[in-house]
Design an enzyme around this catalytic site. Sequence first.
Site, PDB file in Angstrom:
ATOM      1  CB  ILE A 143      -0.894   0.059   1.266  1.00  0.00           C
ATOM      2  CG1 ILE A 143      -1.679  -1.240   1.461  1.00  0.00           C
ATOM      3  CG2 ILE A 143      -1.832   1.268   1.201  1.00  0.00           C
ATOM      4  CD1 ILE A 143      -2.685  -1.517   0.389  1.00  0.00           C
ATOM      5  CG  HIS A 144       2.690   3.132  -3.229  1.00  0.00           C
ATOM      6  ND1 HIS A 144       2.266   2.036  -3.941  1.00  0.00           N
ATOM      7  CD2 HIS A 144       2.884   4.117  -4.135  1.00  0.00           C
ATOM      8  CE1 HIS A 144       2.222   2.337  -5.227  1.00  0.00           C
ATOM      9  NE2 HIS A 144       2.583   3.592  -5.377  1.00  0.00           N
ATOM     10  NE  ARG A 145      -1.981   3.919  -7.040  1.00  0.00           N
ATOM     11  CZ  ARG A 145      -1.119   4.269  -7.990  1.00  0.00           C
ATOM     12  NH1 ARG A 145      -1.062   5.509  -8.404  1.00  0.00           N
ATOM     13  NH2 ARG A 145      -0.303   3.374  -8.510  1.00  0.00           N
ATOM     14  CB  ALA A 146      -1.677  10.040  -2.303  1.00  0.00           C
ATOM     15  CG  ASP A 169      -1.876   1.196  -3.242  1.00  0.00           C
ATOM     16  OD1 ASP A 169      -0.715   0.801  -3.470  1.00  0.00           O
ATOM     17  OD2 ASP A 169      -2.147   1.994  -2.315  1.00  0.00           O
TER      18      ASP A 169
END
Length: 355
Positions: free
Chosen positions: A202-205, A277
């Site tokens: 998970i990393h998407r803003a 993501d």
Amino acid sequence: MKIASIVGVRPQFVKASVVSRQLRKDHDEVLIHTGQHYDYKMNNVFFTELNIPEPEYFLGIGSGSHGYQTGEMLKKIEEVLIKEEPELVLTYGDTNSTLAGALAAVKLHIKSAHVESGLRSFDRSMPEEINRVLTDHCSDLLFCPTENAVDNLKMEGIKDNVYLTGDVMADSLLHNKEIAETRSTILSDLNLKNKEYIVATIHRASNTDIKENLQNIVDAFSQLDETIVFPVHPRTQKLLKEYGLYERLNSSVKLVEPLGFLDFIKLMDHSKMILTDSGGIQKEAYILKVPCITLRENSEWGETIEDGWNILVGTDKEKIFQAVNSFRPSLQLHRNRFGNGDAAEKIASIIGGLH
């Protein structure tokens, strides 16, 4: 020919590793690293593992708002290009580093080429979508990984100098998969068994910056009766702590630091499923024939969805739960969508034909 290649984040390091290998056979390449990923585990370890040449320039931009980051990159890349006077600027993917490199080139009237051109999520709220659209529209050579990407460019009126090359990430995966199998000890290190765990990233803003979305994902992970290996992006880790969500993750969720490329390939390849993501990981999962559940409402890799190997669930807890328990793709629907592992060779050949 002198070529300036722009990289800044770990997927670009992986792509550059195979393209640079081909380009340096016949050309003078100058590698410019913007510093967009500056943490060692997100950065130097990739250069070491993949034998990528040391960048001639490290710009050290680091983090910041999109406007600040892109502006600083544009200024510093321009300075390097004026000094080096390359005949071609090569950019990868859809990051701020990509857009800054393409803009710097076009404003200096230097030809530019875009690797991984034509991808579209059709969601203009994503910074990556803006980056990839603008980069495509100011590039002179467009290297498309799939037929869908070629079609997307046609719909936007871009038909000249568009090349279907296959995907350079497929090159890298096929090249490094066997190396990872023998060299990586990640499964024994984490006490994991083949096909008995799930990988999550998970990393998407849109998922990390909105507390409700990140909480839904955390709650879904904790409710699943599965071992989940979760390499935590530094920014995600910071927000999990800030939101007080760390304590909501139960013991079946193994939090680990970001992994090197070889460890991550092996981790994905032996997993039963991937929750992510990330755009790139959706594609990597497909190539490795691992089912992918995407924690987004859209995807730039529509091919993976069309073939039934990727499903979009957003951040809905119930959808995540149902998908993990019931999503079982068919091998009969799996196709060779991303090429035969010779994309970098094709790209180098096309560039070589410019003279």
